[in-house]
Scaffold this active site. Structure first.
Site, PDB file in Angstrom:
ATOM      1  N   ASP A   1       0.628  -0.944  -0.052  1.00  0.00           N
ATOM      2  CA  ASP A   1      -0.370  -0.526  -0.264  1.00  0.00           C
ATOM      3  C   ASP A   1       0.597   1.137  -0.072  1.00  0.00           C
ATOM      4  OD1 ASP A   1      -2.298   2.061   0.473  1.00  0.00           O
ATOM      5  OD2 ASP A   1      -2.486   0.185   0.624  1.00  0.00           O
TER       6      ASP A   1
ATOM      7  N   LYS B   1      -3.765  -1.329  -6.979  1.00  0.00           N
ATOM      8  CA  LYS B   1      -4.748  -0.160  -5.995  1.00  0.00           C
ATOM      9  C   LYS B   1      -5.638   1.958  -5.770  1.00  0.00           C
ATOM     10  CE  LYS B   1      -6.146   1.115  -1.432  1.00  0.00           C
ATOM     11  NZ  LYS B   1      -5.949  -0.388  -0.091  1.00  0.00           N
TER      12      LYS B   1
ATOM     13  N   ASP C   1      -5.984   4.824  -5.712  1.00  0.00           N
ATOM     14  CA  ASP C   1      -7.116   5.468  -4.425  1.00  0.00           C
ATOM     15  C   ASP C   1      -6.790   6.597  -4.869  1.00  0.00           C
ATOM     16  OD1 ASP C   1      -7.929   5.643  -2.577  1.00  0.00           O
ATOM     17  OD2 ASP C   1      -6.143   5.663  -0.765  1.00  0.00           O
TER      18      ASP C   1
ATOM     19  N   CYS D   1     -10.373   2.816  -5.033  1.00  0.00           N
ATOM     20  CA  CYS D   1     -10.856   3.470  -4.098  1.00  0.00           C
ATOM     21  C   CYS D   1     -10.622   4.095  -3.700  1.00  0.00           C
ATOM     22  CB  CYS D   1      -9.075   2.346  -3.813  1.00  0.00           C
ATOM     23  SG  CYS D   1      -9.073   2.420  -1.861  1.00  0.00           S
TER      24      CYS D   1
ATOM     25  N   ASP E   1     -13.523   1.889   4.004  1.00  0.00           N
ATOM     26  CA  ASP E   1     -11.253   1.750   5.088  1.00  0.00           C
ATOM     27  C   ASP E   1     -11.355   1.566   6.787  1.00  0.00           C
ATOM     28  OD1 ASP E   1      -9.830   3.105   3.495  1.00  0.00           O
ATOM     29  OD2 ASP E   1      -9.927   4.930   3.847  1.00  0.00           O
TER      30      ASP E   1
HETATM   31  C1  DGJ Z   1      -7.304   5.415   1.566  1.00  0.00           C
HETATM   32  C2  DGJ Z   1      -7.121   4.066   1.521  1.00  0.00           C
HETATM   33  O1  DGJ Z   1      -8.140   3.663   0.995  1.00  0.00           O
HETATM   34  C3  DGJ Z   1      -6.067   2.408   2.486  1.00  0.00           C
HETATM   35  O2  DGJ Z   1      -7.161   2.163   2.719  1.00  0.00           O
HETATM   36  C4  DGJ Z   1      -5.552   3.206   2.804  1.00  0.00           C
HETATM   37  O3  DGJ Z   1      -4.469   2.978   1.074  1.00  0.00           O
HETATM   38  C5  DGJ Z   1      -4.958   4.573   2.167  1.00  0.00           C
HETATM   39  N1  DGJ Z   1      -5.543   5.439   1.578  1.00  0.00           N
HETATM   40  C6  DGJ Z   1      -3.702   4.778   2.119  1.00  0.00           C
HETATM   41  O4  DGJ Z   1      -3.269   6.306   2.416  1.00  0.00           O
END
Ligand code: DGJ
Length: 743
Positions: free
Chosen positions: A371, A481, A483, A531, A553
């Site tokens: 991550d 992923k 974000d 995400c 989250d």
């Molecule tokens: C928000 C995401 O929803 C989390 O799972 C994680 O990836 C954080 N950001 C990282 O900054």
């Protein structure tokens, strides 16, 4: 043959549905004599016609009619009083704001001469596969709207959108543009919709539709946690297993709006598309604006059947196909992932990640995801976003040694990115302070110490695509992923003339979609998660280009049961990533067993997000056993038919779900207790969706059934007599799971 079938031009396509569904033909018919359009698919018929004024008027939306049925010619509804004009009363498929329309119009345009009226009349149509393109034009101005209709054969879900074209010689401004308006006759309806906030997405709201409007929307530039672009309208009360339900979802990841409106004659319409707030899209001569697609469907099987139809539609028609699988296959069930975020935060390093990867592989995890924290000068959320080079202090030899190790452990590798954002403390921002959404001369508003890059700009788009393409080309990465951790503010784009800047609401999202499309084309094996600080960007638009979503989250396993329940009304468990994290959980300080946490996450696509370096041998053994058990039943859970047996909401002490494989060969049951009260027993679970005549063997995945429960019984037994978990299933935060396999 009935005359209807002789005189209609027929576009017929046979689509093979999933095994449990009878293959149904989707058909689109046009009857020239009455100027009627009809679409049939699944158990649904939708019809509209051209009325005597030339407006497109909705005629019917409901249960499938016989092929021999036909509709009388559309006639406008009359003027009831001088305050109830015929134009306003008539259920128009797509009305401009004109002729005294007081209900929500689908389209509002302003012209350079000050005229702001638009009255759209039918011009022509053409057949397309399973549908129509119908052309409308303003009665005076050269503004043309093409309405697109496509019916899905298996589910009866109808896709509608519009293309607005300026065929004149002067620029016009589109101030408001819906994808579609869906209309229902006067009656009593219950509206269901989803709202929330960060860490608390997917709250199901249900309320009677009353006079006036209920506005569901995002003004945030993206889909948003606060409301999700999905609705359901049930006739009378909304019940799980019976009753008429009309439902829909908008495929747009920018600011959106749905207006659910009961007019003065109690007719109900849902108008949805771009959010008109701060909207203004200039169409120069010859230019077009495409709206998002608004999908809607109908069932007589209650809220449960409505979500099963949507899930099936998402799996078969929306989600990207898995590379390498034969044409027509569903996407493959998600790999079981490990994600480092809750274990390490920003503090990632090669040694730390390798240690976690070794632990994860031993549990049976398929994909290891690193991550936030691996790039630029990223020590915390104050710096680094925008600088997508590997941090040399943390990974002195780049990502390769870690990726190689992950591969050697039998897993593939995934990486976190947040492409659309920049920290002011970054090289990118120091070089390109003009690249962010901002209004000139005004203080820039940061959230999480970051600003939003203006992805509508071609140079920003090129930068984002360039670094993502490079990362994927230079590293053996199976998964991103993606974000997105704040909402828009100050959506200025001062490189464009003042009057044109609002097109940022459209161009930004289009560029996001085009980057995802191009990346997928160039790297067809790479899978992507949407995400946005959890579930802030989940919609049918982003799901056309991503394989899964991060639902929230908040990974507290009990909170998740409630969120997953809400999520399931609109989205398939296939895309719902759910991690098992540590206990007590940071959000509520609630302590739960590993088994409880595992079963909560197994309702969706399973992941592990705990600091597994700290897990003892017992927890490791439980997780390993349950991951193996999950893999055996995952297709039923992720892609089967979901039945919500007991809702966890409303302070319920209990909750339960059941997933049945499409061919009814297997079912999986999850049962949870929040806390038993005064020793009251867990309800006997009357299962659903099984083949009554088949024999099913019961196997416990976790926990046990009452000792009187037979090892093998008919589908009829499990559905009518039910599954009794017995008096031993009690206490606080208890969980049990079972599988039933057809003999
Ligand atoms: C928000 C995401 O929803 C989390 O799972 C994680 O990836 C954080 N950001 C990282 O900054």
């Amino acid at each position: 043959m009935h005359p209807i079938l002789k005189t209609f031009s027929i576009a017929l396509a046979l689509t093979v549905g999933v095994a449990s569904v009878q293959a149904q033909a989707a058909a689109a018919y046009y009857e020239a004599a009455t100027k009627t359009f009809r679409l049939d698919g699944g158990n649904t018929t939708y019809a509209f016609g051209v009325n005597s004024r030339g407006e497109l008027q909705q005629l019917y939306w409901g249960g499938r009619l016989a092929g021999t049925d036909s509709f009388p010619k559309a006639e406008p509804l009359g003027e009831r009083t001088s305050f109830d004009s015929s134009f306003n009363n008539t259920p128009q498929e797509y009305s401009g704001w004109g002729n005294g329309i007081y209900v929500e119009p689908a389209l509002k345009v302003s012209f350079p001469d000050g005229n702001r009226e638009l009255v759209l009349h039918y011009v022509s149509h053409k057949m397309v596969a399973n549908g129509f393109d119908v052309e409308l034009k303003d009665v005076a101005k050269p503004i043309v709207v093409v309405l697109h209709y496509t019916m899905d054969a298996a589910t009866g879900i109808l896709a509608r959108s519009a293309t607005i074209e300026n065929r004149g010689t002067l620029a016009v401004t589109v101030e408001q543009a819906a994808a579609a308006a869906w209309m229902l006759p006067a009656s009593h309806y219950t509206l269901s919709y989803l709202t929330g906030r960060w860490g608390s997405e997917w709250t199901l709201n249900q309320e009677p539709v009353r006079a006036g409007s209920r506005v569901l929307e995002s003004r945030r530039g993206s889909t948003g946690h606060q409301a999700n672009p999905w609705f359901a309208l049930a006739a009378g009360e909304a019940t799980e297993d019976a009753g008429e339900v009309w439902f829909g979802a908008l495929a747009w990841s920018g600011s959106w709006r749905m207006v659910v409106e009961q007019d003065q004659a109690n007719a109900v319409r849902v108008t949805g598309g771009f959010n008109p707030f701060d909207f203004g899209f200039v169409l120069h001569p010859g230019q077009r604006l495409e709206t998002p697609v608004f999908y809607s469907g109908y069932t007589q099987g209650g809220m449960g059947a409505a979500s099963r139809l949507l899930h099936r539609f998402e799996l078969d028609r929306i989600l990207p196909r898995t590379a390498g699988l034969p044409e027509g296959s569903r996407p493959k069930p998600r790999p079981v992932i490990y994600n480092s975020w809750e274990a390490t935060g920003f503090n990632v390093s090669e040694a730390g990640q390798v240690a976690l990867a070794e632990r994860a592989a031993a549990l049976g995890v398929d994909r290891f995801v690193m991550d936030d924290g691996w790039f630029g000068q990223r020590k915390d959320d104050h710096a680094g976003l925008g600088d997508w080079y590997v941090n040399k202090q943390k990974f002195p030899n780049g990502l390769k040694p870690l990726i190689d190790k992950v591969h050697a452990l039998g897993m593939d590798f995934g990486l976190w990115v947040e492409p659309e954002m920049v920290n002011p403390n970054s090289d990118l921002y120091r070089q390109h302070p003009d690249w962010v959404l901002a209004f000139p001369g005004r203080p820039r508003m940061e959230q999480r110490n970051q600003l939003v890059l203006n992805l509508a700009r071609p140079d920003v788009r090129a930068y984002l695509f360039g670094f993502l393409d490079k990362v994927l080309t230079e590293n053996d990465i199976a998964f991103l992923k993606w974000d997105y951790n704040r909402n828009w503010s100050q959506p200025g784009w001062d490189q464009l003339p003042a009057g044109e800047q609002k097109r940022v609401y459209v161009d930004y999202v289009r560029n996001l979609y085009s980057i995802l499309t191009e990346l997928r084309r160039k790297h067809p094996k790479v899978e992507i998660e949407s995400c946005s600080g959890g579930g802030g960007r989940v919609d049918l638009g982003i799901l056309r280009l991503t394989d899964e979503v991060w639902a929230s989250d908040n990974t507290d396993p009990y909170d998740r049961l409630i969120q997953q329940y809400g999520f399931s009304f609109a989205y398939t468990p296939q895309v719902m990533m759910a991690w098992v994290t540590d206990s007590p959980h940071w959000e509520n300080q609630r302590a739960t067993t590993v088994a409880y946490r595992m079963l909560s996450s197994m309702q969706g696509s399973l992941g592990i997000g705990a600091n597994i370096s700290k897990w003892g041998p017992e927890d490791v053994a439980t997780a390993k056993r349950l991951i193996a058990a999950y893999k055996q039943v995952q297709p039923a859970i992720a892609q089967g038919d979901l039945y919500r047996l007991i809702a966890p909401t409303g302070g319920s002490a209990f909750s339960a779900t059941e997933n049945v494989k499409a061919d009814k060969s297997q079912a999986v049951v999850f049962a949870f207790i929040h806390s038993t009260i005064e020793g009251y027993p867990y309800p006997v679970l009357k299962l659903k969706g099984l083949d009554p005549a088949a024999e099913y063997a019961l196997t416990a995945i976790e926990g046990k059934a009452d000792k009187a429960v037979p090892a093998v019984a008919s589908g009829a037994w499990w559905m009518n007599h039910g599954l009794d978990l017995g008096a031993d299933f009690h206490g606080d935060f208890q969980a049990a799971a079972f599988r039933l396999d057809r003999k």
